[in-house]
Design a protein around this motif. Structure first.
Motif, PDB file in Angstrom:
ATOM      1  N   TYR A 174      38.775  44.881  45.453  1.00  0.00           N
ATOM      2  CA  TYR A 174      38.905  46.347  45.580  1.00  0.00           C
ATOM      3  C   TYR A 174      38.888  47.263  44.557  1.00  0.00           C
ATOM      4  N   ALA A 175      38.276  48.404  44.507  1.00  0.00           N
ATOM      5  CA  ALA A 175      38.579  49.349  43.323  1.00  0.00           C
ATOM      6  C   ALA A 175      40.034  49.801  43.394  1.00  0.00           C
ATOM      7  N   ASP A 176      40.447  50.094  42.237  1.00  0.00           N
ATOM      8  CA  ASP A 176      41.940  50.615  42.058  1.00  0.00           C
ATOM      9  C   ASP A 176      42.155  51.964  43.173  1.00  0.00           C
ATOM     10  N   ASP A 177      41.024  52.605  43.216  1.00  0.00           N
ATOM     11  CA  ASP A 177      41.498  53.910  44.223  1.00  0.00           C
ATOM     12  C   ASP A 177      41.419  53.532  45.530  1.00  0.00           C
ATOM     13  N   ASP A 178      40.955  52.266  46.120  1.00  0.00           N
ATOM     14  CA  ASP A 178      41.029  51.877  47.390  1.00  0.00           C
ATOM     15  C   ASP A 178      42.107  50.754  47.625  1.00  0.00           C
ATOM     16  N   MET A 179      42.716  50.236  46.407  1.00  0.00           N
ATOM     17  CA  MET A 179      43.788  49.418  46.605  1.00  0.00           C
ATOM     18  C   MET A 179      44.666  49.275  45.356  1.00  0.00           C
ATOM     19  N   PRO A 180      45.922  49.921  45.600  1.00  0.00           N
ATOM     20  CA  PRO A 180      46.609  50.037  44.367  1.00  0.00           C
ATOM     21  C   PRO A 180      46.907  48.725  43.590  1.00  0.00           C
ATOM     22  N   PRO A 181      46.702  49.099  42.016  1.00  0.00           N
ATOM     23  CA  PRO A 181      46.807  47.731  41.315  1.00  0.00           C
ATOM     24  C   PRO A 181      48.285  46.790  41.773  1.00  0.00           C
ATOM     25  N   MET A 182      49.238  47.720  42.157  1.00  0.00           N
ATOM     26  CA  MET A 182      50.331  46.739  42.448  1.00  0.00           C
ATOM     27  C   MET A 182      49.921  45.819  43.651  1.00  0.00           C
ATOM     28  N   LEU A 183      49.433  46.285  44.639  1.00  0.00           N
ATOM     29  CA  LEU A 183      49.275  45.618  45.820  1.00  0.00           C
ATOM     30  C   LEU A 183      48.215  44.581  45.440  1.00  0.00           C
ATOM     31  N   LYS A 184      47.367  44.709  44.432  1.00  0.00           N
ATOM     32  CA  LYS A 184      46.537  43.404  44.240  1.00  0.00           C
ATOM     33  C   LYS A 184      47.301  42.503  43.421  1.00  0.00           C
ATOM     34  N   GLN A 185      48.270  43.032  42.531  1.00  0.00           N
ATOM     35  CA  GLN A 185      48.962  42.090  42.073  1.00  0.00           C
ATOM     36  C   GLN A 185      49.958  40.853  42.706  1.00  0.00           C
ATOM     37  N   LEU A 186      50.381  41.636  43.941  1.00  0.00           N
ATOM     38  CA  LEU A 186      51.192  41.089  44.849  1.00  0.00           C
ATOM     39  C   LEU A 186      50.123  39.944  45.723  1.00  0.00           C
ATOM     40  N   ALA A 187      48.963  40.606  45.876  1.00  0.00           N
ATOM     41  CA  ALA A 187      47.980  39.529  46.820  1.00  0.00           C
ATOM     42  C   ALA A 187      47.770  38.487  45.732  1.00  0.00           C
ATOM     43  N   LEU A 188      47.432  38.644  44.668  1.00  0.00           N
ATOM     44  CA  LEU A 188      47.353  37.345  43.655  1.00  0.00           C
ATOM     45  C   LEU A 188      48.587  36.383  43.774  1.00  0.00           C
ATOM     46  N   ARG A 189      49.651  36.840  43.701  1.00  0.00           N
ATOM     47  CA  ARG A 189      50.906  36.178  43.755  1.00  0.00           C
ATOM     48  C   ARG A 189      51.092  35.351  45.173  1.00  0.00           C
ATOM     49  N   LEU A 190      50.703  36.180  46.205  1.00  0.00           N
ATOM     50  CA  LEU A 190      50.466  35.329  47.641  1.00  0.00           C
ATOM     51  C   LEU A 190      49.481  34.526  47.842  1.00  0.00           C
ATOM     52  N   GLU A 191      48.499  34.973  47.152  1.00  0.00           N
ATOM     53  CA  GLU A 191      47.233  34.006  47.308  1.00  0.00           C
ATOM     54  C   GLU A 191      47.483  32.623  46.767  1.00  0.00           C
ATOM     55  N   ARG A 192      48.066  32.445  45.500  1.00  0.00           N
ATOM     56  CA  ARG A 192      48.661  31.306  44.911  1.00  0.00           C
ATOM     57  C   ARG A 192      49.668  30.609  45.739  1.00  0.00           C
ATOM     58  N   GLU A 193      50.644  31.052  46.438  1.00  0.00           N
ATOM     59  CA  GLU A 193      51.580  30.507  47.198  1.00  0.00           C
ATOM     60  C   GLU A 193      50.912  29.996  48.522  1.00  0.00           C
ATOM     61  N   TRP A 194      49.886  30.730  49.057  1.00  0.00           N
ATOM     62  CA  TRP A 194      49.381  30.100  50.333  1.00  0.00           C
ATOM     63  C   TRP A 194      48.549  29.053  49.981  1.00  0.00           C
ATOM     64  N   ALA A 195      47.928  29.032  48.818  1.00  0.00           N
ATOM     65  CA  ALA A 195      47.126  27.887  48.240  1.00  0.00           C
ATOM     66  C   ALA A 195      48.084  26.706  48.302  1.00  0.00           C
ATOM     67  N   GLN A 196      49.234  26.862  47.815  1.00  0.00           N
ATOM     68  CA  GLN A 196      50.009  25.477  47.632  1.00  0.00           C
ATOM     69  C   GLN A 196      50.303  25.230  48.895  1.00  0.00           C
ATOM     70  N   LEU A 197      51.003  26.280  49.634  1.00  0.00           N
ATOM     71  CA  LEU A 197      51.201  26.092  51.238  1.00  0.00           C
ATOM     72  C   LEU A 197      50.043  24.946  51.805  1.00  0.00           C
ATOM     73  N   PHE A 198      49.090  25.649  51.646  1.00  0.00           N
ATOM     74  CA  PHE A 198      47.660  25.088  52.237  1.00  0.00           C
ATOM     75  C   PHE A 198      47.598  23.644  51.989  1.00  0.00           C
ATOM     76  N   THR A 199      47.754  23.280  50.579  1.00  0.00           N
ATOM     77  CA  THR A 199      47.550  22.175  50.160  1.00  0.00           C
ATOM     78  C   THR A 199      48.708  21.084  50.481  1.00  0.00           C
TER      79      THR A 199
END
Length: 120
Positions: free
Chosen positions: A64-89
């Motif tokens: 999402y563009a920064d206007d639609d999704m604050p950068p802080m939320l995008k950073q959180l999503a990136l961290r959580l994505e990595r954690e969920w990928a590890q959990l899935f594996t």
């Protein structure tokens, strides 16, 4: 100077080309609500397919563009994505085939073997 109609046609064609390169993003609020629902459901079921779907949706938040999704939320999503990928594996029985953008979810889901069939 060119014909205004020709310039409008060119602009429309470029917009069409741009939208065909990347998928349309859902409403960000709806996506976050869906993620919360899936995470809650995962806490009850522990389903590997659901964990992978959560991971994919977290990855989607980063587009999402920064206007639609604050950068802080995008950073959180990136961290959580990595954690969920590890959990899935960790909970999947076999190595997984990564989904390509052109592959439908239904076909991809057939490639995922859940750790326990009794959870479905």
């Amino acid at each position: 100077m060119g014909n205004p109609a020709t310039r409008d046609d060119e602009t429309d064609r470029m917009r069409t080309m741009d939208t065909t390169r990347r998928p349309a993003l859902p409403d960000p609020t709806s996506l976050i609500a869906a993620l919360m629902t899936m995470m809650t459901r995962f806490s009850c079921l522990g389903c590997p397919r659901l964990a992978n779907r959560i991971r994919r949706n977290l990855a989607l938040l980063q587009h999402y563009a920064d206007d639609d999704m604050p950068p802080m939320l995008k950073q959180l999503a990136l961290r959580l994505e990595r954690e969920w990928a590890q959990l899935f594996t960790a909970i999947a029985d076999e190595p997984q085939v990564e989904k390509s953008i052109d592959q439908p979810h239904e076909q991809h889901d057939k490639l995922i073997q859940p750790a326990s069939q009794s959870l479905h």
